[in-house]
Design a protein around this motif. Structure first.
Motif, PDB file in Angstrom:
ATOM      1  N   ALA A 165       4.064   5.962  -2.920  1.00  0.00           N
ATOM      2  CA  ALA A 165       4.824   6.927  -2.131  1.00  0.00           C
ATOM      3  C   ALA A 165       6.317   6.614  -2.172  1.00  0.00           C
ATOM      4  O   ALA A 165       7.151   7.528  -2.255  1.00  0.00           O
ATOM      5  N   LEU A 203       7.510   3.159   5.028  1.00  0.00           N
ATOM      6  CA  LEU A 203       7.041   2.642   3.745  1.00  0.00           C
ATOM      7  C   LEU A 203       7.512   1.216   3.509  1.00  0.00           C
ATOM      8  O   LEU A 203       7.075   0.569   2.565  1.00  0.00           O
ATOM      9  N   ASP A 217       0.814  -1.215   0.000  1.00  0.00           N
ATOM     10  CA  ASP A 217       0.000   0.000   0.000  1.00  0.00           C
ATOM     11  C   ASP A 217       0.853   1.274   0.000  1.00  0.00           C
ATOM     12  O   ASP A 217       0.307   2.375  -0.043  1.00  0.00           O
ATOM     13  N   CYS A 218       2.176   1.122   0.012  1.00  0.00           N
ATOM     14  CA  CYS A 218       3.077   2.280   0.046  1.00  0.00           C
ATOM     15  C   CYS A 218       3.940   2.397  -1.206  1.00  0.00           C
ATOM     16  O   CYS A 218       4.838   3.245  -1.266  1.00  0.00           O
ATOM     17  N   LYS A 224       6.016   8.387   7.638  1.00  0.00           N
ATOM     18  CA  LYS A 224       5.384   7.074   7.725  1.00  0.00           C
ATOM     19  C   LYS A 224       6.310   5.995   7.172  1.00  0.00           C
ATOM     20  O   LYS A 224       6.858   6.159   6.081  1.00  0.00           O
TER      21      LYS A 224
END
Length: 104
Positions: free
Chosen positions: A17, A86, A13-14, A84
């Protein structure tokens, strides 16, 4: 020649990014003596991560060591570990002395 690689296990989900962080950064490597080339690689998808790697080719092991002790290195890595997470765990470094290089 010397090859320096970092492997990253990126959370699925990263991915966007993570790619954006790498692809939009200023590349300071081009200013460093002994730098030959850089590749940003995407590997296989696993259940809990997608494998990515940074692959850097240097004229020598000493050129790589000099890079890791340089001001451009400190600048390039200044924000590492902030924000966050990753990845699943820290990157894994692997360094290789090139024994044979075949080119066309």
């Amino acid at each position: 020649m010397y090859i320096a690689m970092n492997r990253f296990r990126v959370r699925p989900d990263c991915e966007e990014a993570f790619q954006q962080r790498w692809l939009e950064r200023e590349v300071l490597l081009k200013t460093v003596p002994g730098f030959v080339s850089f590749q940003f690689l995407k590997g296989p998808t696993r259940e809990d991560h997608v494998l990515y790697a940074s692959h850097t080719v240097w004229a020598s092991h000493q050129a790589f060591v000099d890079w890791t002790q340089s001001e451009p290195f400190r600048t390039a890595h200044a924000g590492a570990g902030q924000g966050k997470p990753l990845t699943v765990g820290p990157p894994v470094f692997e360094g290789f002395e090139v024994l044979q290089n075949v080119e066309p």
